[in-house]
Enzyme design. Structure first.
Site, PDB file in Angstrom:
ATOM      1  N   GLU A 107      16.207  -8.453  -6.113  1.00 49.71           N
ATOM      2  CA  GLU A 107      15.861  -9.845  -5.849  1.00 49.71           C
ATOM      3  C   GLU A 107      15.412 -10.547  -7.136  1.00 49.71           C
ATOM      4  O   GLU A 107      15.816 -11.674  -7.428  1.00 49.71           O
ATOM      5  CB  GLU A 107      14.719  -9.920  -4.812  1.00 49.71           C
ATOM      6  CG  GLU A 107      15.103  -9.475  -3.409  1.00 49.71           C
ATOM      7  CD  GLU A 107      14.981  -7.978  -3.166  1.00 49.71           C
ATOM      8  OE1 GLU A 107      14.913  -7.202  -4.153  1.00 49.71           O
ATOM      9  OE2 GLU A 107      14.966  -7.567  -1.996  1.00 49.71           O
ATOM     10  N   HIS A 163      -4.573 -20.326  18.742  1.00 49.53           N
ATOM     11  CA  HIS A 163      -3.681 -21.132  19.575  1.00 49.53           C
ATOM     12  C   HIS A 163      -2.288 -20.536  19.644  1.00 49.53           C
ATOM     13  O   HIS A 163      -1.345 -21.222  20.000  1.00 49.53           O
ATOM     14  CB  HIS A 163      -3.675 -22.577  19.067  1.00 49.53           C
ATOM     15  CG  HIS A 163      -5.060 -23.150  19.092  1.00 49.53           C
ATOM     16  ND1 HIS A 163      -5.602 -23.728  20.220  1.00 49.53           N
ATOM     17  CD2 HIS A 163      -6.043 -23.133  18.155  1.00 49.53           C
ATOM     18  CE1 HIS A 163      -6.858 -24.086  19.953  1.00 49.53           C
ATOM     19  NE2 HIS A 163      -7.151 -23.723  18.717  1.00 49.53           N
ATOM     20  N   GLU A 170       2.568  -0.265   2.908  1.00 53.01           N
ATOM     21  CA  GLU A 170       3.364   0.469   1.914  1.00 53.01           C
ATOM     22  C   GLU A 170       2.597   1.712   1.461  1.00 53.01           C
ATOM     23  O   GLU A 170       3.190   2.710   1.061  1.00 53.01           O
ATOM     24  CB  GLU A 170       3.693  -0.433   0.712  1.00 53.01           C
ATOM     25  CG  GLU A 170       4.905   0.032  -0.062  1.00 53.01           C
ATOM     26  CD  GLU A 170       5.418  -0.972  -1.084  1.00 53.01           C
ATOM     27  OE1 GLU A 170       6.572  -1.403  -0.977  1.00 53.01           O
ATOM     28  OE2 GLU A 170       4.666  -1.319  -2.010  1.00 53.01           O
ATOM     29  N   LYS A 189      17.487   0.080  -0.172  1.00 57.21           N
ATOM     30  CA  LYS A 189      18.006  -0.510  -1.418  1.00 57.21           C
ATOM     31  C   LYS A 189      19.391   0.047  -1.718  1.00 57.21           C
ATOM     32  O   LYS A 189      20.313  -0.680  -2.066  1.00 57.21           O
ATOM     33  CB  LYS A 189      17.071  -0.172  -2.587  1.00 57.21           C
ATOM     34  CG  LYS A 189      15.751  -0.921  -2.568  1.00 57.21           C
ATOM     35  CD  LYS A 189      14.968  -0.593  -3.831  1.00 57.21           C
ATOM     36  CE  LYS A 189      13.540  -1.083  -3.759  1.00 57.21           C
ATOM     37  NZ  LYS A 189      12.706  -0.610  -4.829  1.00 57.21           N
ATOM     38  N   GLY A 191       2.527  -1.162  -7.979  1.00 56.37           N
ATOM     39  CA  GLY A 191       2.864  -2.576  -7.824  1.00 56.37           C
ATOM     40  C   GLY A 191       1.883  -3.317  -6.922  1.00 56.37           C
ATOM     41  O   GLY A 191       1.424  -4.414  -7.245  1.00 56.37           O
ATOM     42  N   ARG A 192       1.521  -2.723  -5.794  1.00 55.13           N
ATOM     43  CA  ARG A 192       0.663  -3.430  -4.834  1.00 55.13           C
ATOM     44  C   ARG A 192      -0.800  -3.471  -5.269  1.00 55.13           C
ATOM     45  O   ARG A 192      -1.637  -4.062  -4.586  1.00 55.13           O
ATOM     46  CB  ARG A 192       0.815  -2.820  -3.442  1.00 55.13           C
ATOM     47  CG  ARG A 192       0.650  -1.312  -3.376  1.00 55.13           C
ATOM     48  CD  ARG A 192       1.150  -0.759  -2.052  1.00 55.13           C
ATOM     49  NE  ARG A 192       1.132   0.697  -1.992  1.00 55.13           N
ATOM     50  CZ  ARG A 192       2.119   1.475  -2.452  1.00 55.13           C
ATOM     51  NH1 ARG A 192       3.173   0.946  -3.037  1.00 55.13           N
ATOM     52  NH2 ARG A 192       2.048   2.785  -2.349  1.00 55.13           N
ATOM     53  N   LYS A 242       7.665  -4.699 -12.477  1.00 53.99           N
ATOM     54  CA  LYS A 242       7.241  -3.465 -13.142  1.00 53.99           C
ATOM     55  C   LYS A 242       8.472  -2.671 -13.595  1.00 53.99           C
ATOM     56  O   LYS A 242       8.563  -2.224 -14.720  1.00 53.99           O
ATOM     57  CB  LYS A 242       6.383  -2.654 -12.171  1.00 53.99           C
ATOM     58  CG  LYS A 242       5.887  -1.355 -12.733  1.00 53.99           C
ATOM     59  CD  LYS A 242       5.010  -0.645 -11.708  1.00 53.99           C
ATOM     60  CE  LYS A 242       4.802   0.801 -12.094  1.00 53.99           C
ATOM     61  NZ  LYS A 242       4.105   1.553 -11.062  1.00 53.99           N
TER      62      LYS A 242
END
Ligand code: F6P
Length: 540
Positions: free
Chosen positions: A210, A382, A351, A510, A265-266, A204
């Site tokens: 990254e 398990h 977030e 950041k 974004g999410r 966005k």
């Protein structure tokens, strides 16, 4: 509503709920024993999703107290404000209009028109790739797509593509690269031929470290494989609201799919961030996902609070968080193909709700969002279910079951669903000391042995859970499930009185990351803590 009014309503509501909880010490077993209609009464259904919330510490009067609070904070008006595009993201002065991304019918607003245009761009692009009209630099058709993005530009499409595996096209493979660890990109492209691989740079902001680093490396890889600079456009498209930065990177203007500041974004998998879904599974599959989500939007907008699935889930979560000290919630999809669902939920919930202040900036005097975690059932049984059953924390669980088998191994599906139901039953029932002792004696242990061993076998029970059943793991129902949780998180944000649509907490890390990177090979500033200084020395 002002922070003072909200805090005061919250304090009063929590006081009522706490005293209600103290006055009526019930057990889940008792609640079921005293009402044989409990499962029917504490369940609701919408958009193909059935919610059984009967295995919760709730009576009618508990629910009423929770609903009273929701009314007091004007929840219906807040829902309306969200869906109508009011600037409810008050710290960034924007609406949060992810629901407009799944509008149906003719566009009625400027936002919907922009979405319609974007859908058309996605449809045409998908068609060009699938038909083989879009060619790489050697003239070969594109057969491999690599989505480079992180957070909301990765988790949603990654999860949906995996969930909809039966819809995946045979002649195209779709991959996801998120981590700045070069192993992510290099392991992915190691098996791919550059000449028929296309990258989607999904960001966005187009400024995420990254994504930029991975995109630069991908660009180098394509060029090193012999692609002339002039043909790079054949191998890169972008999804971004930062058109200038995407163009500066070298992506042709016509290959940039829009994003808008009114989509978080999410909450963005319904936008062109969902392009990998359309490419992997077909554009019509992406559309079906949107219709399912829209069905849930309609339900959220119109159902009374007490029958409203997202509202019920949020009230229940709020109740355990505020009054029962529940610091986490576990998400357990009993479906292999929903393995990535808890990871998507983590960003969505944590977030959004990991905030320390009210909408107006007052420090919270009560707990904010909680930890969300989980994995696919039955695998968790398990590993960590031991702690759910016998550990000392109360950890509410959401079980998600899919009614229709997701493979031809129908017998295994029956086992899977049996595991799912039995886990919620075990959490509810538990095993008392008396039952444990009796069981041991029946197994032939002496009274003395049974006495010694029984405490280890006690399962406290009385532990709450929701069970959601979706009819089929198809695009429509998946869309509805995801929208359900999006609206649940929004509602929980309203109950907490916070803004669930910013995420400034991630910015400090950041900034410091860039400073650390700059300090590599140099003497670290003296005012940095000695741990940071030593780590720098040891690592570089
Ligand atoms: O740093 C957090 C975050 O901004 C998320 O909210 C977002 O989903 C992710 O980074 C990726 O951001 P972008 O799409 O701008 O690269």
């Amino acid at each position: 509503m002002t922070s003072e009014a909200l805090t005061s309503s919250h304090t009063t509501a929590i006081a009522h709920l706490n005293s209600h909880q103290q006055q009526h010490k019930w057990s889940l077993r008792d609640l079921f024993a005293s009402d044989n209609q409990r499962a029917q009464r504490f369940s609701a259904e919408a958009a193909g999703i059935y919610l059984d919330y009967s295995k919760n510490h709730l009576r009618d009067d508990t629910l009423q107290l929770l609903l009273n609070y929701a009314e007091q904070i004007d929840l219906p008006e807040q829902i309306q404000a969200l869906l109508s595009g009011a600037a409810i993201n008050n710290t960034e002065h924007r609406p949060a209009l992810h629901s407009a991304l799944r509008f149906q019918g003719e566009p009625q607003t400027e936002h919907e028109q922009a979405v319609a245009d974007c859908r058309e761009q996605m449809r045409k692009f998908t068609e060009q790739i699938h038909s083989g009209n879009w060619r790489g630099f050697t003239g070969k058709r594109i057969e491999h797509i690599v989505n480079i993005g992180i957070g909301g530009s990765d988790l949603g499409p990654r999860m949906v593509v995996e969930a909809l595996r039966p819809w995946q096209k045979d002649d195209i493979s779709v991959h996801f690269v998120a981590n700045i660890d070069g192993a992510d990109l290099s392991d992915t492209i190691a098996k791919l031929p550059a000449e028929n691989t296309l990258f989607i740079v999904a960001s966005k902001s187009f400024s995420t470290l990254e994504t930029r680093q991975n995109a630069l490396s991908a660009r180098r890889w394509i060029l090193d494989a012999g692609c002339p600079e002039s043909d790079l456009a054949k191998h890169f498209v972008a999804v971004s609201s930062n058109i200038v930065a995407a163009q500066d990177f070298g992506i042709a203007a016509e290959n940039i799919f829009p994003m808008w500041d009114w989509v978080g974004g999410r909450y963005s998998l319904w936008s062109a961030i969902g392009l990998p879904i359309a490419l992997a599974c077909g554009y019509e599959t992406f559309e079906a996902l949107l219709t399912g989500a829209h069905a849930m939007d309609t339900h959220f907008a119109s159902a009374p609070l007490g029958e409203n699935l997202p509202v019920l889930l949020a009230l229940i979560h709020f109740w355990y968080r505020q009054c029962w000290g529940a610091g986490s919630q576990v998400i357990l999809p009993y479906a292999r193909r929903l393995a990535q669902f808890p990871a998507w939920m983590q960003q969505l919930d944590m977030e959004s709700l990991g905030k320390g202040v009210t909408r107006e900036g007052q420090f919270l005097s009560y707990p904010s969002g909680s930890v969300i975690w989980g994995t696919e059932g039955s695998n968790g049984q398990h590993s960590f279910h031991q702690l759910l059953h016998q550990g000392t924390d109360l950890i509410p669980a959401d079980f998600i079951a899919v009614k229709e088998p997701t493979s031809e191994l129908r017998e295994q599906h029956q086992w899977l669903l049996s595991c799912c139901i039995s886990q919620s039953q075990a959490l509810l029932r538990g095993k008392s000391l008396h039952e444990a002792r009796q069981e041991l004696e029946e197994q032939g242990h002496t009274h003395r042995e049974a006495q010694a061993l029984a405490p280890h076998k006690v399962v406290p029970g009385n532990r709450p859970s929701n069970t959601l059943i979706i009819e089929r793991l198809d695009p429509h129902h998946l869309g509805a499930l995801l929208a359900l949780y999006e609206h649940k998180v929004f509602t929980h944000g309203c109950l907490l009185g916070i803004n669930p649509f910013d995420q400034w907490g991630v910015e400090l890390g950041k900034l410091l990351g860039a400073r650390i990177h700059e300090a590599i090979g140099k003497t670290a500033p003296e005012d940095w803590d000695s741990s940071t200084q030593t780590l720098l020395e040891k690592l570089f």
